[in-house]
Motif scaffolding. Structure first.
Motif, PDB file in Angstrom:
ATOM      1  N   LEU A  48      52.170  64.594 109.556  1.00 56.77           N
ATOM      2  CA  LEU A  48      53.555  64.916 109.223  1.00 56.77           C
ATOM      3  C   LEU A  48      53.778  66.421 109.237  1.00 56.77           C
ATOM      4  N   GLU A  49      52.783  67.178 108.795  1.00 56.06           N
ATOM      5  CA  GLU A  49      52.951  68.623 108.705  1.00 56.06           C
ATOM      6  C   GLU A  49      53.013  69.287 110.077  1.00 56.06           C
ATOM      7  N   LEU A  50      52.615  68.570 111.133  1.00 59.16           N
ATOM      8  CA  LEU A  50      52.767  69.120 112.479  1.00 59.16           C
ATOM      9  C   LEU A  50      54.231  69.440 112.768  1.00 59.16           C
ATOM     10  N   GLY A  51      55.125  68.703 112.112  1.00 50.07           N
ATOM     11  CA  GLY A  51      56.549  68.952 112.321  1.00 50.07           C
ATOM     12  C   GLY A  51      57.002  70.303 111.822  1.00 50.07           C
ATOM     13  N   LEU A  52      56.206  70.924 110.956  1.00 53.47           N
ATOM     14  CA  LEU A  52      56.549  72.248 110.442  1.00 53.47           C
ATOM     15  C   LEU A  52      55.998  73.365 111.319  1.00 53.47           C
ATOM     16  N   GLU A  53      55.155  73.014 112.278  1.00 55.41           N
ATOM     17  CA  GLU A  53      54.549  74.030 113.136  1.00 55.41           C
ATOM     18  C   GLU A  53      55.499  74.430 114.260  1.00 55.41           C
ATOM     19  N   TYR A  54      55.617  75.726 114.444  1.00 57.23           N
ATOM     20  CA  TYR A  54      56.429  76.260 115.540  1.00 57.23           C
ATOM     21  C   TYR A  54      55.459  76.589 116.668  1.00 57.23           C
ATOM     22  N   THR A  55      55.146  75.575 117.459  1.00 53.38           N
ATOM     23  CA  THR A  55      54.069  75.688 118.423  1.00 53.38           C
ATOM     24  C   THR A  55      54.348  76.702 119.524  1.00 53.38           C
ATOM     25  N   SER A  87      58.955  78.007 102.648  1.00 54.86           N
ATOM     26  CA  SER A  87      58.246  79.049 103.405  1.00 54.86           C
ATOM     27  C   SER A  87      58.145  78.714 104.890  1.00 54.86           C
ATOM     28  N   ALA A  88      58.307  77.429 105.231  1.00 52.43           N
ATOM     29  CA  ALA A  88      58.176  77.014 106.637  1.00 52.43           C
ATOM     30  C   ALA A  88      59.350  77.478 107.491  1.00 52.43           C
ATOM     31  N   TRP A  89      60.436  77.956 106.876  1.00 49.80           N
ATOM     32  CA  TRP A  89      61.557  78.484 107.661  1.00 49.80           C
ATOM     33  C   TRP A  89      61.245  79.879 108.225  1.00 49.80           C
ATOM     34  N   THR A  90      60.292  80.574 107.611  1.00 53.43           N
ATOM     35  CA  THR A  90      60.078  81.985 107.954  1.00 53.43           C
ATOM     36  C   THR A  90      59.539  82.180 109.359  1.00 53.43           C
ATOM     37  N   GLN A  91      58.475  81.451 109.722  1.00 56.42           N
ATOM     38  CA  GLN A  91      57.882  81.657 111.044  1.00 56.42           C
ATOM     39  C   GLN A  91      58.852  81.337 112.181  1.00 56.42           C
ATOM     40  N   PRO A  92      59.543  80.192 112.159  1.00 57.93           N
ATOM     41  CA  PRO A  92      60.506  79.930 113.236  1.00 57.93           C
ATOM     42  C   PRO A  92      61.589  81.003 113.326  1.00 57.93           C
ATOM     43  N   LEU A  93      62.071  81.448 112.162  1.00 54.47           N
ATOM     44  CA  LEU A  93      63.114  82.479 112.145  1.00 54.47           C
ATOM     45  C   LEU A  93      62.637  83.731 112.872  1.00 54.47           C
ATOM     46  N   LEU A 187      71.845  62.401 105.102  1.00 54.59           N
ATOM     47  CA  LEU A 187      71.371  61.198 104.428  1.00 54.59           C
ATOM     48  C   LEU A 187      70.431  61.525 103.263  1.00 54.59           C
ATOM     49  N   GLY A 188      70.151  62.814 103.064  1.00 50.91           N
ATOM     50  CA  GLY A 188      69.296  63.218 101.954  1.00 50.91           C
ATOM     51  C   GLY A 188      67.815  63.213 102.264  1.00 50.91           C
ATOM     52  N   ARG A 189      67.456  63.092 103.538  1.00 50.14           N
ATOM     53  CA  ARG A 189      66.049  63.139 103.933  1.00 50.14           C
ATOM     54  C   ARG A 189      65.708  64.567 104.334  1.00 50.14           C
ATOM     55  N   HIS A 190      65.594  65.420 103.346  1.00 50.19           N
ATOM     56  CA  HIS A 190      65.577  66.860 103.602  1.00 50.19           C
ATOM     57  C   HIS A 190      64.314  67.348 104.303  1.00 50.19           C
ATOM     58  N   GLY A 191      63.149  66.834 103.900  1.00 44.47           N
ATOM     59  CA  GLY A 191      61.926  67.267 104.561  1.00 44.47           C
ATOM     60  C   GLY A 191      61.899  66.866 106.023  1.00 44.47           C
ATOM     61  N   LEU A 192      62.343  65.666 106.299  1.00 41.73           N
ATOM     62  CA  LEU A 192      62.417  65.192 107.678  1.00 41.73           C
ATOM     63  C   LEU A 192      63.413  66.035 108.474  1.00 41.73           C
ATOM     64  N   ALA A 193      64.543  66.336 107.873  1.00 39.11           N
ATOM     65  CA  ALA A 193      65.555  67.164 108.540  1.00 39.11           C
ATOM     66  C   ALA A 193      64.991  68.533 108.892  1.00 39.11           C
ATOM     67  N   GLN A 194      64.265  69.139 107.962  1.00 40.55           N
ATOM     68  CA  GLN A 194      63.688  70.461 108.218  1.00 40.55           C
ATOM     69  C   GLN A 194      62.753  70.416 109.422  1.00 40.55           C
ATOM     70  N   ARG A 195      61.952  69.379 109.515  1.00 35.78           N
ATOM     71  CA  ARG A 195      60.995  69.274 110.616  1.00 35.78           C
ATOM     72  C   ARG A 195      61.706  69.055 111.956  1.00 35.78           C
ATOM     73  N   TYR A 196      62.724  68.225 111.967  1.00 35.31           N
ATOM     74  CA  TYR A 196      63.497  68.046 113.202  1.00 35.31           C
ATOM     75  C   TYR A 196      64.120  69.370 113.655  1.00 35.31           C
ATOM     76  N   MET A 197      64.692  70.095 112.709  1.00 34.49           N
ATOM     77  CA  MET A 197      65.378  71.344 113.066  1.00 34.49           C
ATOM     78  C   MET A 197      64.407  72.378 113.636  1.00 34.49           C
ATOM     79  N   ILE A 198      63.214  72.460 113.044  1.00 35.73           N
ATOM     80  CA  ILE A 198      62.224  73.427 113.531  1.00 35.73           C
ATOM     81  C   ILE A 198      61.818  73.090 114.964  1.00 35.73           C
TER      82      ILE A 198
END
Length: 413
Positions: A48-55, A87-93, A187-198
């Protein structure tokens, strides 16, 4: 018995799948992943955490999104209940902001030849899903949208295409991922939303679509503000502006500035909010609709007024907020049920702030009627926040009846 079920396609528990991959790796002397052993659909905290990686490898993004959508469709609790990692927003930004044009290798897949007509189909389909989101909320047709990515969009990313077509394809796929993220957020699925956006931002970067990348940062800012991370919301909105200067249309840039204003308002900074919002108005007034991409068509005069209403509600300036809210309601197409419900509830809150709870209740009742069967956790939060504001007036007849009605209609609140 378990092995028979696994061979028939039933996925084991995450821990069991991990043990199987590890056992096979030890036996063969080769490291096997879950995907290697046919259990890539099993979600673990690590996958799941792969979704936070900005490959760094753009072609990998499609498969990471495929993993997210499959887990989303399976309603896996680890995905659905994933938390936001601020903190996962920082690297993509930073990576997006400092990025330079990158080569996008032509696709050499054998499954499908991708052409302009395929990309037009993706963009048109995304617009249809976007309209459903506006009218019925993020919870409506989300499964169909995720299935669309899995069955129709993901195979295109694995297909054969030229570099020019590939850039358009990555941009179109980023729009789909953006909408998956936005509807998950609603829909309130915030962690999932963050990963999709990244992941969507990485696709937009690979496509060289700076305007769409700015939009995704603007969406991240919107979510961060909603979750109370005001400083990060400000940074994300400013990154959207800085990274698309000279490229973004006036309408799009105005939306980025409005997001910054919203974040300042949430942070209680009247001066910074007013400055950012004035800049948004100024740039919006100079816009040429012909310069706008299709996906920003929703951001019209009514939408900008709605942003102003939110800003000044949060700053506890009810008279100014009411002026913006009234303007928004006059101009908003009845099609946008969610927007109308939001603004009615914002307007209701301003009356509570002026100690006029009965007027607030009247407006809130209209908002609930407009909302109908809206599937939006954000909408429910507006209702919940208003009920909290009204609590001190619960002994008032109209307020008491309204609170009882809300409790009956929305028992989860």
């Amino acid at each position: 018995m378990d092995v028979k079920r696994w061979l028939e396609g039933v996925q084991p528990r995450p821990a069991t799948a991990t043990f199987i991959a590890e056992a096979l790796s030890r036996k063969a002397g080769v490291k096997f992943s879950l995907e290697d052993v046919g259990m890539g659909g099993v979600i673990t905290p690590a996958t799941l955490e792969l979704g936070l990686e900005y490959t760094a490898a753009a072609p990998k993004v499609g498969s990471q999104l495929l993993g997210l959508t499959r887990r989303d469709l399976a309603e896996d609790p680890l995905a659905v209940e994933a938390t936001v990692v601020p903190s996962a927003w920082t690297q993509p930004l930073l990576t997006w902001l400092l990025s330079r044009p990158e080569p996008l290798p032509a696709g050499n897949g054998i499954q499908v030849n991708v052409g302009d007509s395929d990309i037009r189909a993706v963009r048109m389909t995304t617009q249809l899903f976007m309209k459903l989101d506006f009218q019925f909320g993020g919870g409506h047709a989300r499964a169909a949208l995720a299935q669309y990515y899995v069955r129709d969009v993901s195979p295109l990313l694995e297909g054969k295409f030229t570099e020019a077509v590939g850039r358009e394809l990555f941009s179109a796929a980023a729009e789909v991922a953006q909408l998956l993220g936005w509807t998950a957020y609603d829909l309130g699925r915030h962690g999932l939303a963050q990963r999709y956006m990244i992941q969507a931002l990485r696709l937009a970067q690979a496509a060289g679509d700076r305007m769409l990348g700015g939009r995704l940062l603007g969406n991240m800012s919107h979510q961060a503000n909603y979750l109370g991370s005001f400083q990060q919301s400000i940074q994300l909105a400013r990154a959207a502006q800085e990274g698309s200067k000279g490229i973004a249309s006036s309408t799009t840039m105005a939306s980025f500035l409005a997001m910054e204003a919203r974040a300042h308002a949430g942070n209680g900074d009247d001066r910074a909010c007013s400055y950012a919002f004035r800049e948004a108005e100024k740039i919006f007034d100079s816009r040429n609709i012909g310069d706008d991409p299709e996906w920003i068509s929703y951001f019209d005069e009514a939408e900008l007024a709605g942003e102003g209403a939110h800003c000044f509600r949060d700053l506890r300036k009810p008279l100014i907020a009411q002026e913006f809210a009234g303007h928004c309601l006059e101009l908003t197409d009845p099609f946008y049920a969610r927007t109308l419900s939001f603004i009615r509830l914002v307007q209701a809150a301003t009356y509570v702030h002026q100690s006029e709870p009965c007027q607030a209740v009247a407006l809130a009742t209209e908002a609930i009627e407009i909302a109908g069967s809206l599937k939006s956790k954000r909408y429910l939060r507006y209702v919940s926040d208003l009920c909290t504001d009204l609590a001190e007036y619960r002994e008032t007849h109209d307020v008491g009846r309204f609170l009882e009605m809300v409790a009956t209609k929305y028992p989860a609140l």
